[in-house]
Design a protein around this motif. Structure first.
Motif: not given
Length: 237
Positions: A87-92
């Motif tokens: 949801g836009g928080l992102g992934l490493p």
């Protein structure tokens, strides 16, 4: 771990998804076709593994050295997918050296533990690095700086194996007395390397991920190529 990994540093597109202990993978033509086929294949593999971008723990990609276009493609796709996940928080994102992945593939396929990893760099040159497997507790030890030079400059230590894709184009110009095996940096090799690299803090925000370029020029002039053929680089000890 739930991981997506891909490598586009060579003429082969390699993608793999890990869901726990299960791995699904795709291998196909790279180069120009990688850009067109990559996202559809990523989505297909995620669906096959029962995952989505929101359920991944990280995205792993081969950062180079290798094809300039391929490295830019892999990095851009990794960044784009990571930015939009959760949801836009992102992934490493985990960038992994392609020569290290090549050495890991040689170990998996051929049992090699002392590897000179070599990739064809075109322009009559190869990328190369020494990689030594120290066991499961310590993992790989590699050269701090990767080499780039004519095939004749690759001088493997006695007993080491030369692994990669440069034997076919360069023949006996490349370490003629050494033992050679064919290997490429694969997405499954990236998956095997990822847990230890992530545990060591190798993961980063997508905005910080960059390709690893060794050569600062894509092409040489005709005069430069002629000069290189007339005066090849001296072999390094």
């Amino acid at each position: 771990m739930n991981l997506l990994a891909f490598d586009t540093s060579t003429d082969t597109l390699s993608i793999a998804v890990q869901h726990g202990d299960a791995v699904v993978q795709h291998t196909g033509p790279g180069g120009p076709q990688a850009s067109a086929n990559m996202i559809p294949e990523v989505r297909r593999l995620l669906a096959e593994a029962g995952l989505s971008f929101d359920t991944l723990d990280a995205i792993v990609f081969g950062r180079g050295p290798g094809s300039f276009t391929g490295l830019r493609t892999a990095c851009a796709v990794a960044q784009g997918l990571a930015f939009g996940a959760r949801g836009g928080l992102g992934l490493p994102v985990l960038p992994v050296d392609t020569l290290l992945a090549l050495a890991e593939e040689a170990r998996q396929q051929h049992g090699c533990t002392q590897v000179v990893a070599v990739l064809d760099a075109r322009m009559d040159e190869v990328y190369h690095a020494r990689c030594e497997w120290l066991g499961s507790a310590s993992g790989w030890q590699t050269d701090a700086d990767f080499g780039l030079g004519a095939p004749e400059t690759v001088l493997p230590p006695a007993g080491w194996t030369v692994a990669g894709n440069a034997r076919a184009p360069y023949g006996d110009r490349l370490a003629p007395t050494a033992h050679h095996v064919a290997a490429l940096p694969t997405a499954t090799a990236l998956l095997r390397l990822a847990p230890a690299l992530l545990a060591a803090g190798g993961g980063m925000p997508a905005s910080d991920a960059l390709p690893r370029y060794i050569r600062d020029k894509v092409a040489q002039t005709t005069a430069e190529r002629a000069a290189l053929r007339a005066n090849p680089p001296a072999a390094q000890p």
